[in-house]
Write a protein that holds these residues in place. Structure first.
Motif, PDB file in Angstrom:
ATOM      1  N   THR A 130       0.811  -1.225   0.000  1.00 49.94           N
ATOM      2  CA  THR A 130       0.000   0.000   0.000  1.00 49.94           C
ATOM      3  C   THR A 130       0.839   1.268   0.000  1.00 49.94           C
ATOM      4  O   THR A 130       0.388   2.317   0.431  1.00 49.94           O
ATOM      5  CB  THR A 130      -0.988   0.005   1.195  1.00 49.94           C
ATOM      6  N   ALA A 131       2.081   1.169  -0.465  1.00 47.47           N
ATOM      7  CA  ALA A 131       2.914   2.366  -0.603  1.00 47.47           C
ATOM      8  C   ALA A 131       2.740   2.964  -1.995  1.00 47.47           C
ATOM      9  O   ALA A 131       2.362   2.272  -2.934  1.00 47.47           O
ATOM     10  CB  ALA A 131       4.384   2.014  -0.369  1.00 47.47           C
ATOM     11  N   TYR A 132       3.032   4.243  -2.116  1.00 49.90           N
ATOM     12  CA  TYR A 132       2.933   4.952  -3.395  1.00 49.90           C
ATOM     13  C   TYR A 132       4.286   4.887  -4.115  1.00 49.90           C
ATOM     14  O   TYR A 132       5.288   4.420  -3.571  1.00 49.90           O
ATOM     15  CB  TYR A 132       2.535   6.403  -3.108  1.00 49.90           C
TER      16      TYR A 132
ATOM     17  N   PHE B 262     -11.144   2.722  -7.671  1.00 45.03           N
ATOM     18  CA  PHE B 262     -11.695   1.481  -7.139  1.00 45.03           C
ATOM     19  C   PHE B 262     -10.681   0.694  -6.318  1.00 45.03           C
ATOM     20  O   PHE B 262     -10.767  -0.524  -6.216  1.00 45.03           O
ATOM     21  CB  PHE B 262     -12.331   0.674  -8.275  1.00 45.03           C
ATOM     22  N   SER B 263      -9.669   1.399  -5.802  1.00 43.82           N
ATOM     23  CA  SER B 263      -8.898   0.941  -4.643  1.00 43.82           C
ATOM     24  C   SER B 263      -7.915  -0.207  -4.784  1.00 43.82           C
ATOM     25  O   SER B 263      -7.618  -0.855  -3.803  1.00 43.82           O
ATOM     26  CB  SER B 263      -9.853   0.589  -3.494  1.00 43.82           C
ATOM     27  N   THR B 264      -7.367  -0.462  -5.953  1.00 42.11           N
ATOM     28  CA  THR B 264      -6.255  -1.405  -6.008  1.00 42.11           C
ATOM     29  C   THR B 264      -5.047  -0.779  -5.316  1.00 42.11           C
ATOM     30  O   THR B 264      -4.758   0.393  -5.535  1.00 42.11           O
ATOM     31  CB  THR B 264      -5.906  -1.724  -7.480  1.00 42.11           C
ATOM     32  N   PRO B 265      -4.318  -1.526  -4.484  1.00 40.19           N
ATOM     33  CA  PRO B 265      -3.132  -0.935  -3.849  1.00 40.19           C
ATOM     34  C   PRO B 265      -2.122  -0.428  -4.882  1.00 40.19           C
ATOM     35  O   PRO B 265      -1.984  -1.015  -5.956  1.00 40.19           O
ATOM     36  CB  PRO B 265      -2.531  -2.110  -3.073  1.00 40.19           C
ATOM     37  N   HIS B 266      -1.419   0.636  -4.547  1.00 42.84           N
ATOM     38  CA  HIS B 266      -0.468   1.218  -5.506  1.00 42.84           C
ATOM     39  C   HIS B 266       0.817   0.409  -5.630  1.00 42.84           C
ATOM     40  O   HIS B 266       1.578   0.593  -6.583  1.00 42.84           O
ATOM     41  CB  HIS B 266      -0.146   2.656  -5.122  1.00 42.84           C
ATOM     42  N   GLY B 267       1.116  -0.435  -4.656  1.00 40.37           N
ATOM     43  CA  GLY B 267       2.235  -1.373  -4.807  1.00 40.37           C
ATOM     44  C   GLY B 267       3.598  -0.721  -4.982  1.00 40.37           C
ATOM     45  O   GLY B 267       4.485  -1.311  -5.581  1.00 40.37           O
TER      46      GLY B 267
ATOM     47  N   ASN C 221       9.439   1.682   4.550  1.00 38.88           N
ATOM     48  CA  ASN C 221       8.461   2.354   3.693  1.00 38.88           C
ATOM     49  C   ASN C 221       7.348   2.982   4.527  1.00 38.88           C
ATOM     50  O   ASN C 221       6.879   2.360   5.477  1.00 38.88           O
ATOM     51  CB  ASN C 221       7.753   1.321   2.793  1.00 38.88           C
ATOM     52  N   PHE C 222       6.907   4.141   4.127  1.00 39.60           N
ATOM     53  CA  PHE C 222       5.631   4.661   4.612  1.00 39.60           C
ATOM     54  C   PHE C 222       4.554   4.064   3.714  1.00 39.60           C
ATOM     55  O   PHE C 222       4.762   3.889   2.514  1.00 39.60           O
ATOM     56  CB  PHE C 222       5.615   6.190   4.504  1.00 39.60           C
ATOM     57  N   SER C 223       3.420   3.721   4.265  1.00 39.57           N
ATOM     58  CA  SER C 223       2.353   3.118   3.456  1.00 39.57           C
ATOM     59  C   SER C 223       0.999   3.537   3.986  1.00 39.57           C
ATOM     60  O   SER C 223       0.892   4.035   5.113  1.00 39.57           O
ATOM     61  CB  SER C 223       2.462   1.593   3.518  1.00 39.57           C
TER      62      SER C 223
ATOM     63  N   GLU D 198      13.096   9.543   1.566  1.00 41.75           N
ATOM     64  CA  GLU D 198      13.379   9.294   2.997  1.00 41.75           C
ATOM     65  C   GLU D 198      12.429   8.250   3.584  1.00 41.75           C
ATOM     66  O   GLU D 198      12.801   7.556   4.529  1.00 41.75           O
ATOM     67  CB  GLU D 198      13.242  10.586   3.811  1.00 41.75           C
ATOM     68  N   VAL D 199      11.210   8.179   3.067  1.00 41.81           N
ATOM     69  CA  VAL D 199      10.231   7.237   3.628  1.00 41.81           C
ATOM     70  C   VAL D 199       9.870   6.143   2.624  1.00 41.81           C
ATOM     71  O   VAL D 199       8.819   5.522   2.713  1.00 41.81           O
ATOM     72  CB  VAL D 199       8.949   7.962   4.108  1.00 41.81           C
ATOM     73  N   SER D 200      10.757   5.928   1.627  1.00 37.25           N
ATOM     74  CA  SER D 200      10.494   4.918   0.598  1.00 37.25           C
ATOM     75  C   SER D 200      11.730   4.081   0.329  1.00 37.25           C
ATOM     76  O   SER D 200      11.851   3.490  -0.742  1.00 37.25           O
ATOM     77  CB  SER D 200      10.066   5.590  -0.714  1.00 37.25           C
ATOM     78  N   GLN D 201      12.652   4.024   1.290  1.00 42.41           N
ATOM     79  CA  GLN D 201      13.899   3.301   1.024  1.00 42.41           C
ATOM     80  C   GLN D 201      13.660   1.815   0.771  1.00 42.41           C
ATOM     81  O   GLN D 201      14.417   1.174   0.046  1.00 42.41           O
ATOM     82  CB  GLN D 201      14.893   3.508   2.164  1.00 42.41           C
TER      83      GLN D 201
END
Lengths: 453, 504
Positions: free
Chosen positions: A98-100, B280-285, B73-75, A106-109
């Motif tokens: 669920t990451a972009y 429609f909400s598929t995760p961006h991966g 990762n931030f998610s 810095e927050v995607s390493q």
């Protein structure tokens, strides 16, 4: 509505803070004529998890999936392999899933390091120096390679080998039509060794690139060394295509034979067939061409404290900076599939991939030898990796349908990929991988014998 | 220097993770594969010689490596992701479970049609939802992502104009469009003519009228646009473009703002892509895969790409080849039939919400964005008056004289536990900061975020510039030297020191 946290009380409080009396008032910029007074008609209302699950499971059950088939031998650009359990478990970690796109390094390493490892692996597999961070699929990667060759050579003719997957050739033709690229296609030649000398003779000083696939559509392995030399003499580039990434564990990579751009489908490693998508396009080339590459690139960098880290780089090629001068319009790629590919290939490693490729080849040899013993059946290939072409004494499509009715998925009739060519009607493309047991091969051979008699 | 800068290995839950290649150990392998049976090689003398260059590691090492990387990762699962220009909403796990049903995931695209009737039914059902929600008669399912959908739509437009014997060269693209729009138009062989935005952040109708003429193939507009605003003149713009002999492409990446409430077909649109992964909400991966299905008007429907599902006499059938059967189709743009995995996820999401739920989804998305705008407009500087649609945009006026850039400001937000909003986009807003809360965030989350942003804005104007320039510090890495990375790109790992392996 379980996905929506807003309560009626929340909504009232928020509307009050905004200073309007309804959500509808926030749509005042939509012309009255286009605004709906209530939900759009003709669609069902919301359902709970159990009801949705039931409906979709019912649809899924109408299909014959690979694992339920008595034998599965379908290839031609998508392959059924065993994927270790860790792969899907790891890609479902929410922090990956669920990451972009990693625009904030810095927050995607995590994602960025995976992409760097992916690029390194793709370059190693293909025998090239650099690779991008994935494309949609093999066919679109091939189209991007042709467009890149046009930019690099400033020429506008592409020569397509006869053994190029017809879907790849069709996609290239489509892009070519809208980009003033002339297509010079070689004739199909399913039997015997492919005539690369004739193909080389089609290269001239207007040729931007030759696109050649190995293993080709019919399963044959090609030595493209001389073809590469001919291309380079004429100032053209050689684009090598593969549809079965596992083959690169067994055969000389296109980069070692002189290809300038190597593109292909990575689905075989870590990604389920998924009825054709999503897949993962691989794209590799030489360092000197890197600034003309399409798609995302991950590069090594250092942070303010001098520590190694990773960033998306060379963005000046890309659409969000260069707009109509970009090397490609791609922004979303196949990040999660690239992750699956990277994890699976990490598990395999040097020895595992070679072993997997060897098992694939051995199993295909066994299958080819057994099927050649079916009366009237002939194996057309001298060389192959894990896929080969059979000539049957009858049209292949009805035979395949008859076997499917009995739960055996026997392969791809070439007539499906190349309709309107009666000389191909009797040809059947059969793939065998590590999933096919000797029993399954025997089942196929016996069933084929029955159907042909 | 940051207090965390001395951590080389790991301390507590701060991980540094080496590259996989740096863990290579001969003799290790993460899989057990049987021995190949004896056979004569048919590789025709092309057997691979020498090492490939892959690392040798065990299964536990692989599991730990990727688990630790994931933690860097931030998610959306771990926190609020108020990104603008791309929707980061809740990703229901039901969708993941459904996409993994063997009857969808373990299907080959070239199996006999009789063995994939359920898959074709799913594609047909999804197509029905998309056509109904947009009020458009046809849909192309194969595009692999939004930008690929744009290409598909423009190719259909070009094929249609050519079939009319009226090939035209120019696509009009408003300045507020996504960067993909001009890139796509160029990739489709068109030249791009930019149309400015007016002071309301919308298409300048006078400029549009002045630009229309016999060379104009069409207009390529984003609606709601990248300023988070509804293009309220779109119906009139479509009428003018059609009158001038052109066609209208709408970038539907922001469809989530109006889904269930506004049908783009009612606005005169000829082609529009829908990012299934956003609306429609598929995760961006971490950057895909996506799916960019394209709805088409009557005029463009005949030119849709192959393959497509049709109703045959024995159930569903698939038109795959280019020829008599496919009529005027402009061709094929992808290897197989499209992103089936995304189709399953999208349909699961649509069915879960239903027509009533989708109405609420878009309403709540717009409500949340306007709430953010209302709660922040006195401390940040909104670029446009409200109401906005699903996202709101601020400019850098509030940072004037502080010595703090928009970039510094959002990096400080990262230290507070939020993903940074999209910045410096849209290009027409100076120092833009674009925020999209989505419908799946609660009022409490928005209130906490508002409090943090208000606090940071206060500290910015109070002269804490140096602290902002240092941010972020509570992250696995601090700001990267991106200029050096681009000047001497290192794109693959090799055992030699970095200086010798720079590309070029």
């Amino acid at each position: 509505m379980r996905y929506l946290p807003g309560t009626e009380a929340d909504r009232r409080a928020m509307l009050a803070a905004i200073g309007v009396d309804s959500i509808e008032a926030l749509y005042k910029d939509v012309p009255e004529v286009a605004r709906r007074a209530g939900p759009i008609e003709g669609l069902p209302m919301h359902q709970g998890e159990l009801a949705v699950e039931r409906a979709l499971v019912a649809m899924a059950r109408k299909n014959l999936d690979g694992g339920s088939a008595k034998g599965f031998f379908v290839g031609a650009g998508s392959y059924r392999h065993h994927v270790p359990a860790s792969v899907d478990q790891l890609i479902q970690r929410g922090e990956f899933l669920t990451a972009y796109t990693p625009y904030q390094p810095e927050v995607s390493q995590g994602t960025l390091q995976v992409l760097f490892e992916f690029q390194t692996m793709v370059a190693a597999l293909t025998g090239m120096e650099v690779a991008n961070a994935s494309m949609y699929d093999g066919a679109t990667a091939a189209t991007e390679a042709v467009l890149m060759a046009k930019r690099l050579t400033r020429r506008s003719k592409a020569v397509l080998a006869g053994g190029l997957h017809p879907h790849y050739a069709d996609a290239i033709r489509t892009y070519a039509r809208f980009n003033a690229i002339e297509i010079d296609a070689a004739t199909l030649q399913p039997a015997g060794a492919p005539d690369l000398t004739a193909l080389a003779a089609q290269v001239d000083d207007r040729t931007a690139c030759v696109v050649v696939q190995t293993p080709d559509l019919f399963g044959r392995l090609l030595d493209i060394t001389d073809l590469a030399a001919r291309c380079h003499e004429q100032g053209a580039l050689l684009v090598a295509v593969f549809t079965e990434a596992v083959s690169l564990g067994a055969v000389t990579p296109p980069g070692a034979m002189g290809a300038d751009i190597v593109v292909g489908e990575g689905q075989s490693i870590g990604v389920p067939m998924g009825f054709g998508g999503p897949h993962v396009g691989l794209f590799a080339t030489r360092s000197k061409f890197v600034r003309q590459m399409p798609g995302r690139l991950c590069g090594q960098a250092v942070d303010e404290d001098g520590r190694r880290g990773f960033v998306l780089t060379l963005a000046a090629r890309e659409q969000h900076i260069r707009r109509d001068k970009a090397t490609s319009n791609i922004c979303t790629n196949s990040g999660l599939c690239a992750l699956a590919f990277t994890i699976h290939l990490s598990l395999l490693g040097e020895d595992g991939l070679k072993q997997l490729a060897a098992v694939n080849h051995a199993r295909a040899c066994t299958a080819a030898d057994r099927l050649a013993k079916v009366p009237g059946v002939q194996v057309l290939n001298d060389t192959f990796f894990n896929e080969f072409t059979l000539k049957l004494p009858k049209p292949a499509a009805p035979i395949v349908d008859a076997l499917a009715a009995d739960g055996i998925l026997a392969g791809v009739p070439l007539a499906r990929l190349l309709p309107g060519q009666p000389e191909l009607a009797d040809l059947l493309l059969v793939a065998a991988t590590e999933i096919n047991t000797r029993d399954e091969i025997e089942t196929l051979a016996t069933a084929l014998e029955g159907a042909l008699s | 220097m940051s207090e965390l800068a001395s951590i080389a290995g790991h301390k507590g839950l701060q991980f540094d993770e080496p590259l996989l290649f740096e863990m290579d150990c001969p003799g290790r392998c993460g899989v057990d594969i049987e021995q190949p049976e004896a056979h004569a090689s048919r590789l025709g003398g092309l057997a691979r010689k020498g090492a490939i260059g892959l690392a040798r590691v065990s299964e536990p090492q692989v599991v730990r490596h990727f688990t630790r990387l994931s933690q860097q990762n931030f998610s959306i699962d771990s926190g609020f992701y108020p990104l603008g220009s791309c929707t980061m909403k809740h990703n229901p796990r039901l969708n993941e479970k459904m996409a993994r049903l063997p009857g969808f995931a373990d299907l080959h695209p070239l199996q006999p049609i009789a063995t994939v009737q359920g898959a074709l039914e799913l594609m047909d059902t999804l197509a029905h939802w998309l056509k109904t929600l947009t009020g458009m008669p046809a849909v192309a399912m194969s595009p692999g992502a939004g930008a690929h959908g744009e290409l598909c739509g423009l190719m259909a437009m070009r094929a249609c104009l050519e079939a009319r014997g009226d090939p035209r060269e120019v696509i009009l693209v408003p300045e507020s469009a996504h960067g993909t729009n001009p890139a796509t138009a160029a990739f489709c062989g068109f030249s791009v003519h930019a149309i400015p935005a007016d002071t309301r952040g919308r298409l300048d109708m006078a400029a549009l009228k002045a630009a229309l003429g016999p060379k104009v193939a069409g207009l390529m507009i984003t609606n709601p646009n990248t300023c988070g605003l509804f293009e309220n003149d779109l119906a009139e713009a479509s009428r003018l473009v059609h009158e001038a002999g052109g066609l209208v492409y709408c970038d539907g990446a922001n469809f989530n703002a109006i889904v269930g409430r506004v049908r783009p077909g009612d606005l005169g649109v000829d082609a529009m892509h829908i990012n299934l992964h956003k609306t429609f909400s598929t995760p961006h991966g971490g950057g895909g895969p996506g799916s960019g299905t394209v709805v088409l008007s009557e005029a463009l429907a005949p030119y849709a790409p192959v393959p497509y599902v049709v109703h045959g006499k024995d159930g569903f059938d698939l038109v795959e080849g280019i020829g008599a059967e496919s009529g005027e189709s402009f061709g094929r743009i992808k290897g197989f039939h499209g992103q089936m995995g995304m189709f399953v996820r999208a349909l699961a999401y649509m069915m879960s919400h239903g027509a009533d739920g989708l109405w609420q989804v878009s309403g709540d998305a717009v409500l949340n964005a306007n709430y953010l705008l209302a709660r922040l407009k006195d401390v940040l500087s909104p670029a446009y008056d409200g109401p906005c649609m699903h996202e709101c945009v601020f400019d850098d006026d509030f940072l004037k004289g502080t010595g703090i850039t928009t970039l510094d400001f959002v990096k400080a937000l990262i230290d507070q536990g939020y993903h940074a909003p999209t910045i410096y986009f849209p290009l027409i807003v100076h120092g833009a900061m674009l925020m999209e809360p989505t419908e799946s965030e609660s009022k409490e989350t928005l209130d906490e975020y508002v409090a943090v942003v208000r606090d940071l804005a206060g500290r910015a104007t109070a002269g804490e510039a140096e602290a902002f320039r240092q941010a972020p510090v509570h992250t696995p890495r601090r700001r990267m030297d991106e200029t050096a990375a681009a000047r001497k790109p290192v794109l693959t790992w090799s055992p030699e020191p970095p200086a010798t392996r720079a590309a070029e």
